[in-house]
Scaffold this motif. Structure first.
Motif, PDB file in Angstrom:
ATOM      1  N   VAL A  55      98.191  13.472  35.663  1.00 37.80           N
ATOM      2  CA  VAL A  55      99.269  13.196  34.717  1.00 37.80           C
ATOM      3  C   VAL A  55      99.081  11.772  34.206  1.00 37.80           C
ATOM      4  O   VAL A  55      99.176  10.810  34.981  1.00 37.80           O
ATOM      5  CB  VAL A  55     100.659  13.341  35.372  1.00 37.80           C
ATOM      6  N   LEU A  56      98.788  11.625  32.918  1.00 41.83           N
ATOM      7  CA  LEU A  56      98.595  10.308  32.324  1.00 41.83           C
ATOM      8  C   LEU A  56      99.930   9.780  31.821  1.00 41.83           C
ATOM      9  O   LEU A  56     100.620  10.448  31.053  1.00 41.83           O
ATOM     10  CB  LEU A  56      97.590  10.387  31.173  1.00 41.83           C
ATOM     11  N   VAL A  57     100.281   8.582  32.263  1.00 36.46           N
ATOM     12  CA  VAL A  57     101.548   7.962  31.877  1.00 36.46           C
ATOM     13  C   VAL A  57     101.230   6.736  31.029  1.00 36.46           C
ATOM     14  O   VAL A  57     100.704   5.742  31.528  1.00 36.46           O
ATOM     15  CB  VAL A  57     102.375   7.551  33.109  1.00 36.46           C
ATOM     16  N   GLU A  58     101.525   6.811  29.735  1.00 35.71           N
ATOM     17  CA  GLU A  58     101.212   5.706  28.828  1.00 35.71           C
ATOM     18  C   GLU A  58     102.181   4.544  29.019  1.00 35.71           C
ATOM     19  O   GLU A  58     103.382   4.741  29.209  1.00 35.71           O
ATOM     20  CB  GLU A  58     101.266   6.182  27.381  1.00 35.71           C
ATOM     21  N   SER A  59     101.627   3.338  28.942  1.00 36.39           N
ATOM     22  CA  SER A  59     102.442   2.139  29.113  1.00 36.39           C
ATOM     23  C   SER A  59     101.738   0.964  28.454  1.00 36.39           C
ATOM     24  O   SER A  59     100.506   0.898  28.459  1.00 36.39           O
ATOM     25  CB  SER A  59     102.650   1.852  30.606  1.00 36.39           C
ATOM     26  N   PRO A  60     102.480   0.013  27.876  1.00 35.73           N
ATOM     27  CA  PRO A  60     101.846  -1.217  27.396  1.00 35.73           C
ATOM     28  C   PRO A  60     101.135  -1.914  28.544  1.00 35.73           C
ATOM     29  O   PRO A  60     101.587  -1.841  29.698  1.00 35.73           O
ATOM     30  CB  PRO A  60     103.026  -2.049  26.882  1.00 35.73           C
ATOM     31  N   PHE A  61     100.047  -2.601  28.256  1.00 31.18           N
ATOM     32  CA  PHE A  61      99.264  -3.242  29.309  1.00 31.18           C
ATOM     33  C   PHE A  61     100.116  -4.194  30.140  1.00 31.18           C
ATOM     34  O   PHE A  61      99.994  -4.240  31.374  1.00 31.18           O
ATOM     35  CB  PHE A  61      98.079  -3.997  28.697  1.00 31.18           C
ATOM     36  N   SER A  62     100.993  -4.945  29.476  1.00 32.85           N
ATOM     37  CA  SER A  62     101.793  -5.948  30.183  1.00 32.85           C
ATOM     38  C   SER A  62     102.787  -5.331  31.160  1.00 32.85           C
ATOM     39  O   SER A  62     103.330  -6.029  32.024  1.00 32.85           O
ATOM     40  CB  SER A  62     102.551  -6.826  29.177  1.00 32.85           C
ATOM     41  N   ASN A  63     103.037  -4.017  31.050  1.00 32.74           N
ATOM     42  CA  ASN A  63     103.993  -3.352  31.940  1.00 32.74           C
ATOM     43  C   ASN A  63     103.330  -2.526  33.036  1.00 32.74           C
ATOM     44  O   ASN A  63     104.029  -1.920  33.859  1.00 32.74           O
ATOM     45  CB  ASN A  63     104.911  -2.426  31.129  1.00 32.74           C
ATOM     46  N   LEU A  64     102.004  -2.489  33.056  1.00 31.87           N
ATOM     47  CA  LEU A  64     101.319  -1.599  33.995  1.00 31.87           C
ATOM     48  C   LEU A  64     101.571  -1.966  35.457  1.00 31.87           C
ATOM     49  O   LEU A  64     101.873  -1.094  36.277  1.00 31.87           O
ATOM     50  CB  LEU A  64      99.816  -1.588  33.702  1.00 31.87           C
ATOM     51  N   LEU A  65     101.443  -3.230  35.803  1.00 32.58           N
ATOM     52  CA  LEU A  65     101.626  -3.610  37.205  1.00 32.58           C
ATOM     53  C   LEU A  65     103.074  -3.458  37.648  1.00 32.58           C
ATOM     54  O   LEU A  65     103.343  -2.989  38.761  1.00 32.58           O
ATOM     55  CB  LEU A  65     101.144  -5.039  37.443  1.00 32.58           C
ATOM     56  N   THR A  66     104.014  -3.848  36.792  1.00 35.09           N
ATOM     57  CA  THR A  66     105.421  -3.689  37.161  1.00 35.09           C
ATOM     58  C   THR A  66     105.769  -2.212  37.291  1.00 35.09           C
ATOM     59  O   THR A  66     106.561  -1.826  38.154  1.00 35.09           O
ATOM     60  CB  THR A  66     106.341  -4.356  36.124  1.00 35.09           C
ATOM     61  N   GLY A  67     105.170  -1.375  36.449  1.00 33.36           N
ATOM     62  CA  GLY A  67     105.397   0.066  36.543  1.00 33.36           C
ATOM     63  C   GLY A  67     104.845   0.636  37.833  1.00 33.36           C
ATOM     64  O   GLY A  67     105.462   1.502  38.467  1.00 33.36           O
TER      65      GLY A  67
END
Length: 245
Positions: A55-67
Motif C-alpha cells: 500500500v503506497l501512501v503519498e506524502s510530501p517529503f518534509s512530512n515523511l519522517l513525522t508520518g
C-alpha cells in the motif's frame, strides 16, 4: 512492546510505504497515474517477500519522517538519505543505493559556476525539497545565496526553465533524468555531485525485529542480483520513459 510492530504489520496483511511519488526515476507517476520507479519496485519486492499487500501512501517529503513516527505508514522508501539526525529519530535499513546531491541548472549558467564564490553569491537562488539534505547543503555551503524551499521538484524544473530560480539541488538520479527527459530546456549539471549519500529505507524506531527482517530481505535482493537488475532498469533511460506524461 517493541516486538508488536512486526506482529501488527503481519496481522494487518498490508505493508504501508510512505513515498512522495515526485522523485523520478526512483518514484513517479506514469500517464495512467500509476506509481512506478525503483522505490516502488523495491517496496513491491519486500511486500511479496513478507507475503503482504503493498500500500503506497503519498506524502510530501518534509512530512515523511513525522508520518512514520506517527504510524501513518510502516516504512519510508522515497530517495531518503541516511543521516545521523534522521537515524536519531528512526531506524534505517540499507543502503540500497549510493547517490549524491547534485545541481540542476541552465547550461549557460553552469559554465559560470566554477568556484565556491560563484555558487555562494547573493545573486544566486537555489531550491531544494524542504527537509532534504539538499536544503541542509545549501544553507551550510551557500549561506549568501537565496534558498527556496519547495515540495515539488518537477515544478522547480519549470522554474529553472522560466528563470524564476537559478537551480535545484537534488539527488543525482533525478538531475540526470531531467536532463535526458527535457533536452529542449538545455539543462545541465556540474562535473561532480556535491556529496556522496547512502539512500536507505526508514523504519519505525524501537522495532528491532522488523528492522532485522527488512535488512535481511534487502541483503537477499542484493546477493541474488535482483537489486542490481532493478537499478539497471530504472537508472538507465529505459522503456519506462515512454510511460511518462
Amino acid at each position: 512492546m517493541e516486538t508488536e510492530v512486526l506482529h501488527r504489520i503481519i496481522k494487518s496483511g498490508a505493508l504501508r510505504v510512505g513515498i512522495t511519488g515526485t522523485q523520478p526515476p526512483l518514484n513517479m507517476k506514469n500517464k495512467s497515474g500509476e506509481m512506478i520507479g525503483l522505490d516502488v519496485e523495491l517496496g513491491q519486492a519486500l511486500a511479496e517477500a513478507m507475503k503482504l499487500e503493498l500500500v503506497l501512501v503519498e506524502s510530501p517529503f518534509s512530512n515523511l519522517l513525522t508520518g512514520l513516527e506517527a504510524g501513518q505508514f510502516d516504512m519510508v522508501i522515497s530517495s531518503m538519505t541516511i543521516t545521523p539526525a534522521r537515524n536519531a529519530r528512526v531506524a534505517f535499513a540499507g543502503p540500497y543505493l549510493i547517490s549524491g546531491s547534485s545541481l540542476l541548472t541552465r547550461s549557460e549558467l553552469a559554465k559560470t559556476l566554477l568556484t565556491q564564490a560563484s555558487l555562494n553569491s547573493p545573486e544566486r537562488s537555489w531550491a531544494a525539497l524542504e527537509g532534504s539534505t539538499g536544503e541542509a547543503l545549501i544553507l551550510e555551503a551557500f549561506p549568501l545565496a537565496k534558498f527556496v524551499g519547495i515540495e515539488d521538484q518537477e515544478a522547480a524544473v519549470a522554474g529553472i526553465a522560466h528563470g524564476e530560480i537559478d537551480g535545484l539541488v537534488a539527488d543525482l538520479p533525478f538531475v540526470q533524468f531531467q536532463i535526458v527527459r527535457n533536452p529542449e530546456l538545455e539543462l545541465a549539471t556540474l562535473a561532480s555531485p556535491f556529496t556522496t549519500e547512502p539512500l536507505g529505507i526508514a523504519l519505525p524506531p524501537n522495532s528491532p525485529l522488523f528492522s532485522n527482517l527488512v535488512q535481511n530481505y534487502l541483503n537477499t535482493l542484493e546477493y541474488t542480483g535482483q537489486l542490481i537488475q532493478m537499478k539497471a532498469r530504472w537508472l538507465n533511460a529505459g522503456e519506462w520513459l515512454s510511460e511518462m506524461p
